[in-house]
Write an enzyme that holds these catalytic residues in place. Sequence first.
Site, PDB file in Angstrom:
ATOM      1  N   LEU A  19       0.558  38.748   3.345  1.00 27.61           N
ATOM      2  CA  LEU A  19       1.453  38.055   2.576  1.00 27.61           C
ATOM      3  C   LEU A  19       2.735  37.760   2.834  1.00 27.61           C
ATOM      4  CD1 LEU A  19       1.560  36.981  -0.475  1.00 27.61           C
ATOM      5  CD2 LEU A  19       2.700  39.257  -0.937  1.00 27.61           C
ATOM      6  N   TYR A  20       3.089  38.671   3.879  1.00 23.32           N
ATOM      7  CA  TYR A  20       4.695  38.307   4.689  1.00 23.32           C
ATOM      8  C   TYR A  20       4.481  37.036   5.159  1.00 23.32           C
ATOM      9  CZ  TYR A  20       8.002  38.608   8.326  1.00 23.32           C
ATOM     10  OH  TYR A  20       8.899  38.195   9.238  1.00 23.32           O
ATOM     11  N   ALA A  21       3.512  36.744   6.016  1.00 20.11           N
ATOM     12  CA  ALA A  21       3.332  35.529   6.820  1.00 20.11           C
ATOM     13  C   ALA A  21       3.215  34.452   5.736  1.00 20.11           C
ATOM     14  CB  ALA A  21       1.878  35.539   7.657  1.00 20.11           C
TER      15      ALA A  21
ATOM     16  N   THR B  47       4.269  33.984   2.850  1.00 19.05           N
ATOM     17  CA  THR B  47       5.569  33.591   2.159  1.00 19.05           C
ATOM     18  C   THR B  47       6.576  33.010   3.330  1.00 19.05           C
ATOM     19  OG1 THR B  47       6.535  35.707   2.776  1.00 19.05           O
ATOM     20  CG2 THR B  47       5.393  35.491   0.579  1.00 19.05           C
ATOM     21  N   LYS B  48       6.477  33.353   4.433  1.00 19.53           N
ATOM     22  CA  LYS B  48       7.178  32.759   5.523  1.00 19.53           C
ATOM     23  C   LYS B  48       6.720  31.370   5.806  1.00 19.53           C
ATOM     24  CE  LYS B  48      10.641  34.631   7.294  1.00 19.53           C
ATOM     25  NZ  LYS B  48      11.719  34.374   6.920  1.00 19.53           N
TER      26      LYS B  48
END
Length: 326
Positions: free
Chosen positions: A158-160, A162-163
């Site tokens: 999810l981090y990736a 969002t970026k």
Amino acid sequence: MGKIVVTGAAGFIGAHVCQALLARGEQVVGLDNLNPYYDPALKRARLAALTGDAAPGAFTFHHLDLSDQDAVLAMFKADPAIDRVVHLGAQAGVRWSLEAPFAYTAANVTGHLAILEAVRRSEGRIGHTVYASTSSVYGSRTDGAFREGDRVDSPASLYAATKAAGELMSKVYVDLYKIKLTGLRFFTVYGPWGRPDMAYWLFTDAMLKGRPIRLFNEGKMRRDFTFVDDIVAGIIAALDHAPAAPAHRLYNIGNSNPEELLDMVAMLEELLGVKAVTQLMPMQPGDVPATFADVSAMKRDFGWQPTTDLRTGLTRFVGWWRGHFG
């Protein structure tokens, strides 16, 4: 002289960027929410270190959350001297995104949008914005160097995601509002004042305290470890070379020399004088086996290239560690 906003100013990279900008005589406005993802005392110590060297009045700090869009927009509106932005504020960490997903959408999507809106509403006063993206947008790959034109539609966390969303929103804002944006995809940044959730920090702390270190994917990981001073030089080079016309540019910024995780452990053993006790672990969800930056575009457009090999960088980190923690 105008002012430069640096978001994430108390963060690892942000504090180093503030220090470099202040050293060359810039007026810097720092934003950070000092969140407890890791000990805020480290963030406050970074701020104290950089403000201690700043000329009187050169650095202004605002304790605010980027996801509070009203506060962000009000701050930008209140200071008409702001003419550039270095947007580094984000919720970092691949693994924690499995536990606290809403923190990532708040900081990396809503917070990024707040900065885009502030820039758009400046009506041209803010001439250039450089923002942080990540190598994580490339997903799980082992097929050689990552290039800016490669597909980024299969994020592993999810981090990736969002970026990657931040990159897409940035393109939309350039197309709609004719602003100038440069996104930099960072590759595994390390160095003094680093982040306590990163492997080199965790390993150093554990080894010096006699605890085992966990090697995910049984240590079969390769990372394009990039020293923070090289990252800072790239950020400032990009900031100083705004596109001539409204544009959204994307660049990899990494060491372009992937290293085996086990080699990094061996270097730390030598530098710390301690033998690591290792625990081999399976691959963690959301993680990727390798990263490798093609940085030819950064070299071509800005004359930038990394200058710090891993051994030199780790030597400087260990020296800082011993000075900071004793």
